[in-house]
Design an enzyme around this catalytic site. Sequence first.
Site, mmCIF file in Angstrom:
data_model
loop_
_atom_site.group_PDB
_atom_site.id
_atom_site.type_symbol
_atom_site.label_atom_id
_atom_site.label_comp_id
_atom_site.label_asym_id
_atom_site.label_seq_id
_atom_site.Cartn_x
_atom_site.Cartn_y
_atom_site.Cartn_z
ATOM 1 N N SER A 11 9.964 61.324 -17.990
ATOM 2 C CA SER A 11 9.047 62.034 -17.098
ATOM 3 C C SER A 11 7.865 61.185 -16.652
ATOM 4 O O SER A 11 7.465 61.253 -15.477
ATOM 5 C CB SER A 11 8.555 63.320 -17.757
ATOM 6 N N LYS A 60 8.205 75.202 -25.633
ATOM 7 C CA LYS A 60 8.267 76.007 -24.418
ATOM 8 C C LYS A 60 7.877 77.474 -24.635
ATOM 9 O O LYS A 60 7.228 78.080 -23.780
ATOM 10 C CB LYS A 60 9.657 75.905 -23.789
#
Length: 274
Positions: A11, A60
């Site tokens: 990322s 998450k």
Amino acid sequence: MLGKPIGHSLSPVIHNAGYRAAGLTGWSYTAIECAEAQLAGLVAGLGPEWAGLSVTMPLKEAALALAGRASPVATAVGAANALVRRADGAWFADNTDVAGMVAVLRDAGVGTGARFTVLGAGGTARAALAAAAALAAASVTVAARRPAAVDELVPVAGALGVSMTGADLSAAPTAAAGTDVLVSTLPKGAVDPYVGQLPWASGTVCFDAIYDPWPTPLASAAAAAGCRVVSGLDLLLAQAVGQFEQFTGVAAPVPAMRAALSTQRAVTAPPRRG
């Protein structure tokens, strides 16, 4: 980018290439290893210069709980992969995995009314359910190794308005018969024993969330049968595009981000034998 482990993440390569291409001098993106128990304290200590956070496993669900507000899709899925700083300083949770998956599946030719088969029942399977809902799927079958994991998806499917049927992973070949979209969210090697039994049709779209190593036996079998194949690398880029635009308020320079990702993969991919 927050998660644990995080050292393998691509990322930073994607986002930092985007900042350079968009002329966002002074912007930077870094990976920070963070366990679930550390998340609240870390986020609370961030200064106003932090515009957003990408969140990966195992954070998450905790990120969603931490945020003051959340998008409907993150709420329905029960997980967030992005925390976006609002003007008032509050954190907003979203799940760009879903929009990313919708984008790559549409690019692969998936339209409305498709029949989905999802292998696995973890976090990525939740995103697949939401993507199926966004694409107005006719039906979704989830095949997993643990019946309890499939049961946990029932309220998610209900919140998304998806008609879902559960099956054991050993029944994957039967469950996949006649499917238009086969989505594997399973870890490396888990689906390999069933690859030779899957009833491929040339019009099927195969999405394998794995991208290292690539191609997987599943992807190779699908490609050999003439299917359109989508990888986890495609999703990695697509979900990063959504995060980039929310963090910066600027249209993502997708070609530059894709090129940086491809270059990095070429550098880090292990050599093939033969």
